[in-house]
Design a protein around this motif. Structure first.
Motif, PDB file in Angstrom:
ATOM      1  N   ARG A 204     -12.590  -3.043   4.300  1.00  0.00           N
ATOM      2  CA  ARG A 204     -11.640  -2.419   5.124  1.00  0.00           C
ATOM      3  C   ARG A 204     -10.833  -3.359   4.795  1.00  0.00           C
ATOM      4  NH1 ARG A 204     -10.903   2.921   8.819  1.00  0.00           N
ATOM      5  NH2 ARG A 204      -8.791   3.019   8.076  1.00  0.00           N
ATOM      6  N   ILE A 205      -9.434  -3.715   4.676  1.00  0.00           N
ATOM      7  CA  ILE A 205      -8.676  -4.532   5.610  1.00  0.00           C
ATOM      8  C   ILE A 205      -7.275  -4.140   6.007  1.00  0.00           C
ATOM      9  CG2 ILE A 205      -7.255  -6.678   4.197  1.00  0.00           C
ATOM     10  CD1 ILE A 205      -9.301  -7.141   1.771  1.00  0.00           C
ATOM     11  N   ILE A 206      -6.785  -3.751   7.222  1.00  0.00           N
ATOM     12  CA  ILE A 206      -5.943  -3.478   7.891  1.00  0.00           C
ATOM     13  C   ILE A 206      -4.539  -4.591   7.415  1.00  0.00           C
ATOM     14  CG2 ILE A 206      -4.429  -2.293   9.118  1.00  0.00           C
ATOM     15  CD1 ILE A 206      -7.767  -1.572  10.122  1.00  0.00           C
ATOM     16  N   GLY A 207      -3.461  -4.210   7.365  1.00  0.00           N
ATOM     17  CA  GLY A 207      -2.196  -4.650   7.044  1.00  0.00           C
ATOM     18  C   GLY A 207      -1.317  -4.340   8.069  1.00  0.00           C
ATOM     19  N   VAL A 208      -0.997  -5.418   9.096  1.00  0.00           N
ATOM     20  CA  VAL A 208       0.692  -4.981  10.014  1.00  0.00           C
ATOM     21  C   VAL A 208       1.675  -5.880   9.807  1.00  0.00           C
ATOM     22  CG1 VAL A 208       0.788  -4.578  12.124  1.00  0.00           C
ATOM     23  CG2 VAL A 208      -1.474  -4.693  11.771  1.00  0.00           C
ATOM     24  N   ASP A 209       2.363  -5.196   9.256  1.00  0.00           N
ATOM     25  CA  ASP A 209       4.532  -6.137   9.942  1.00  0.00           C
ATOM     26  C   ASP A 209       4.897  -5.123   9.709  1.00  0.00           C
ATOM     27  OD1 ASP A 209       6.712  -6.913   8.118  1.00  0.00           O
ATOM     28  OD2 ASP A 209       4.636  -8.703   7.769  1.00  0.00           O
ATOM     29  N   ILE A 210       6.418  -5.545  10.795  1.00  0.00           N
ATOM     30  CA  ILE A 210       7.143  -4.562  10.873  1.00  0.00           C
ATOM     31  C   ILE A 210       8.332  -3.997   9.451  1.00  0.00           C
ATOM     32  CG2 ILE A 210       7.615  -4.824  12.695  1.00  0.00           C
ATOM     33  CD1 ILE A 210       9.421  -6.894  12.602  1.00  0.00           C
ATOM     34  N   ASN A 211       7.946  -5.158   8.418  1.00  0.00           N
ATOM     35  CA  ASN A 211       8.805  -4.831   7.106  1.00  0.00           C
ATOM     36  C   ASN A 211       7.762  -4.413   5.947  1.00  0.00           C
ATOM     37  OD1 ASN A 211      10.307  -5.238   4.350  1.00  0.00           O
ATOM     38  ND2 ASN A 211      10.531  -7.170   5.269  1.00  0.00           N
ATOM     39  N   GLU A 212       8.015  -2.831   5.783  1.00  0.00           N
ATOM     40  CA  GLU A 212       7.473  -2.173   4.656  1.00  0.00           C
ATOM     41  C   GLU A 212       7.637  -2.709   3.403  1.00  0.00           C
ATOM     42  OE1 GLU A 212       7.537   1.956   5.877  1.00  0.00           O
ATOM     43  OE2 GLU A 212       7.462   1.826   7.673  1.00  0.00           O
ATOM     44  N   GLU A 213       8.820  -3.046   3.249  1.00  0.00           N
ATOM     45  CA  GLU A 213       8.698  -4.154   1.760  1.00  0.00           C
ATOM     46  C   GLU A 213       8.064  -4.425   1.526  1.00  0.00           C
ATOM     47  OE1 GLU A 213      12.216  -5.045   0.524  1.00  0.00           O
ATOM     48  OE2 GLU A 213      13.602  -3.983   1.544  1.00  0.00           O
ATOM     49  N   LYS A 214       6.796  -5.287   2.487  1.00  0.00           N
ATOM     50  CA  LYS A 214       5.407  -6.180   1.881  1.00  0.00           C
ATOM     51  C   LYS A 214       4.661  -5.603   1.487  1.00  0.00           C
ATOM     52  CE  LYS A 214       7.088  -9.688   4.970  1.00  0.00           C
ATOM     53  NZ  LYS A 214       6.824 -10.311   6.634  1.00  0.00           N
ATOM     54  N   PHE A 215       4.294  -4.068   1.799  1.00  0.00           N
ATOM     55  CA  PHE A 215       2.835  -2.932   1.945  1.00  0.00           C
ATOM     56  C   PHE A 215       2.761  -2.825   0.584  1.00  0.00           C
ATOM     57  CE2 PHE A 215       4.186  -0.487   6.237  1.00  0.00           C
ATOM     58  CZ  PHE A 215       3.673  -1.464   6.731  1.00  0.00           C
ATOM     59  N   PRO A 216       3.710  -3.006  -1.115  1.00  0.00           N
ATOM     60  CA  PRO A 216       3.366  -2.397  -1.923  1.00  0.00           C
ATOM     61  C   PRO A 216       2.799  -4.286  -2.422  1.00  0.00           C
ATOM     62  CG  PRO A 216       5.496  -1.495  -1.899  1.00  0.00           C
ATOM     63  CD  PRO A 216       5.317  -1.950  -0.565  1.00  0.00           C
ATOM     64  N   ARG A 217       2.895  -4.799  -2.437  1.00  0.00           N
ATOM     65  CA  ARG A 217       2.816  -6.248  -2.543  1.00  0.00           C
ATOM     66  C   ARG A 217       1.172  -6.538  -1.996  1.00  0.00           C
ATOM     67  NH1 ARG A 217       7.630  -8.359  -2.647  1.00  0.00           N
ATOM     68  NH2 ARG A 217       7.416  -9.244  -0.327  1.00  0.00           N
ATOM     69  N   ALA A 218       0.666  -6.160  -0.684  1.00  0.00           N
ATOM     70  CA  ALA A 218      -0.116  -6.148  -0.014  1.00  0.00           C
ATOM     71  C   ALA A 218      -1.511  -5.342  -0.028  1.00  0.00           C
ATOM     72  CB  ALA A 218       0.556  -5.922   1.527  1.00  0.00           C
ATOM     73  N   LYS A 219      -1.441  -4.390  -0.652  1.00  0.00           N
ATOM     74  CA  LYS A 219      -1.808  -3.169  -1.647  1.00  0.00           C
ATOM     75  C   LYS A 219      -2.499  -3.438  -2.614  1.00  0.00           C
ATOM     76  CE  LYS A 219      -0.684   0.968   1.394  1.00  0.00           C
ATOM     77  NZ  LYS A 219      -0.105   2.209   1.375  1.00  0.00           N
ATOM     78  N   ALA A 220      -1.106  -4.316  -3.263  1.00  0.00           N
ATOM     79  CA  ALA A 220      -2.161  -5.203  -4.858  1.00  0.00           C
ATOM     80  C   ALA A 220      -2.639  -5.870  -4.276  1.00  0.00           C
ATOM     81  CB  ALA A 220      -1.038  -5.329  -5.536  1.00  0.00           C
ATOM     82  N   LEU A 221      -3.062  -6.907  -3.434  1.00  0.00           N
ATOM     83  CA  LEU A 221      -3.302  -7.714  -2.756  1.00  0.00           C
ATOM     84  C   LEU A 221      -4.781  -7.714  -2.605  1.00  0.00           C
ATOM     85  CD1 LEU A 221      -1.412 -10.343  -2.012  1.00  0.00           C
ATOM     86  CD2 LEU A 221      -2.115 -10.717  -4.383  1.00  0.00           C
ATOM     87  N   GLY A 222      -5.371  -6.327  -2.108  1.00  0.00           N
ATOM     88  CA  GLY A 222      -6.386  -5.875  -1.224  1.00  0.00           C
ATOM     89  C   GLY A 222      -6.210  -5.538   0.206  1.00  0.00           C
ATOM     90  N   VAL A 223      -4.843  -4.817  -0.074  1.00  0.00           N
ATOM     91  CA  VAL A 223      -4.656  -4.651   1.698  1.00  0.00           C
ATOM     92  C   VAL A 223      -5.546  -2.589   1.266  1.00  0.00           C
ATOM     93  CG1 VAL A 223      -3.473  -3.339   3.278  1.00  0.00           C
ATOM     94  CG2 VAL A 223      -3.295  -5.628   2.719  1.00  0.00           C
ATOM     95  N   THR A 224      -5.952  -1.665   2.756  1.00  0.00           N
ATOM     96  CA  THR A 224      -6.330  -0.504   1.840  1.00  0.00           C
ATOM     97  C   THR A 224      -5.693   0.213   3.254  1.00  0.00           C
ATOM     98  OG1 THR A 224      -7.813  -0.841   3.876  1.00  0.00           O
ATOM     99  CG2 THR A 224      -9.125  -1.270   1.736  1.00  0.00           C
ATOM    100  N   ASP A 225      -5.117  -0.262   4.066  1.00  0.00           N
ATOM    101  CA  ASP A 225      -4.492   0.533   5.019  1.00  0.00           C
ATOM    102  C   ASP A 225      -3.161  -0.423   5.601  1.00  0.00           C
ATOM    103  OD1 ASP A 225      -6.656   3.175   5.326  1.00  0.00           O
ATOM    104  OD2 ASP A 225      -7.225   1.449   5.227  1.00  0.00           O
TER     105      ASP A 225
END
Length: 360
Positions: A204-225
């Motif tokens: 499980r890899i939880i990604g934290v950021d205040i810019n939600e535009e980064k979330f789709p790319r982060a999930k493509a790299l492996g972020v689960t939440d």
């Protein structure tokens, strides 16, 4: 010809710079091909680090050595003269000129000037310029087949992030299969951390950021939440502990802010969690932790360049990339000519990029 930078212009610079480059010391004169924009460059531009101005920023670059000084004999292992280089697990070399940055070469001089005024170096690299002068210890020879518009990231962002997950643990902090991780900051370094966590088998890899535009790319790299702290009803570390039940095995801070460092520390399991500080904080920042929690068993560790001894390891990372053992291509989301540096910085501030590579 002249330097084309946002900060200074140099007339007839190339001949003058090459004439002044060597002065009897171990220096190399090189032509830059590409340079990334790193968060540390942002700290420099904001005046948040102790540096001398004016200076030529940039430290994440790839280029071609065009000439060398008399003291340069060959590319060789770490300089082996300071404690960090001699100690098997150390990599924070005294000659890096980072904390603080003097802006000078190893002999105490600058090789840049403008109309008789000294211009300082940035971490003895200064990659935001078409031509630069660096000491031999700041250069590594890489495979000629390496694409120069990509591998500049392997000089900083990739080893800093990826190595924090897959290499720092050679010093007992390696992300293990099935472990839970949280990554604060999903920019270039944070994205590389995510890649390292995934490659290491994190469940499980939880990604934290205040810019939600980064979330789709982060999930493509492996972020689960993905979590946006600004949209939570309670502190982010409490949410992370609720999600995992007991806190994460590994927490990574890739922003360089005291508040996110504290949140990463408090996201860890109190008994065996490991908090790795990867982001570089402003020079005057002070980190204050609840002292009683330190004796519980969890670990706080600072990580510089993924704990790699860079002159030995960077050529191997480039080779791994060429052999498809690691794919850094998704990290390069934008490429712009250097004369569009202002546009590149605007993209960086907007959070619409992982890494924008400047091309000369």
């Amino acid at each position: 010809m002249k330097f084309n930078t946002r900060y200074t212009e140099y007339n007839n610079y190339k001949k003058d710079l090459e004439d002044r480059a060597f002065c009897g010391y171990d220096t190399s004169f090189g032509r830059m091909i590409s340079s990334g924009i790193c968060g540390t460059d942002e700290h420099v531009l904001k005046g948040e680090l102790v540096v001398n101005y004016p200076l030529i920023p940039g430290h994440e670059g790839a280029g071609i050595v065009e000439s060398v000084g008399d003291g340069v004999c060959a590319v060789k292992p770490e300089n082996g003269q300071c404690d960090a280089c001699l100690y098997p697990k150390g990599n924070f070399c005294d000659k890096q000129d980072v904390l603080p940055c003097s802006g000078l070469m190893l002999d105490g001089t600058s090789r840049f000037s403008c109309r008789g005024r000294t211009i300082y170096h940035s971490f003895r690299t200064s990659t935001f310029t078409e031509y630069t002068v660096v000491p031999e210890i700041a250069v590594v020879k890489i495979d000629d087949a390496a694409p120069m518009d990509k591998v500049c990231l392997i000089s900083c962002g990739v080893p800093t992030g990826y190595g924090a997950a897959v290499n720092s643990a050679k010093n007992s902090y390696l992300v293990t299969p099935g472990s839970t991780c949280v990554v604060f900051g999903l920019g270039g370094v944070g994205s590389a951390i995510v890649m390292g966590c995934k490659a290491s088998g994190a469940s499980r890899i939880i990604g934290v950021d205040i810019n939600e535009e980064k979330f789709p790319r982060a999930k493509a790299l492996g972020v689960t939440d993905c979590l946006n702290p600004n949209k939570l009803q309670k502190p982010v570390h409490e949410v992370v502990k609720e999600m995992t039940g007991v806190g994460v095995h590994f927490a990574f801070e890739a922003i360089g802010r005291v508040d996110t460092m504290d949140a990463a520390w408090n996201s860890c399991n109190d008994s065996y969690g490991v908090c790795l500080i990867v982001g570089l904080a402003p020079s005057d920042a002070q980190l204050c932790l609840e002292a009683a929690k330190i004796v519980s068993g969890k670990t706080l560790k600072g990580v510089c360049l993924g704990d790699y001894k860079t002159r030995d390891c960077i050529p191997q990372i480039v080779t791994d990339y060429l052999q498809n053992k690691i794919n850094i291509d998704p990290l390069v989301t934008h490429q712009l000519p250097f004369n569009k540096l202002d546009e590149a910085l605007e993209l960086y501030h907007s959070g619409k990029v992982i890494r924008c590579v400047l091309l000369f």
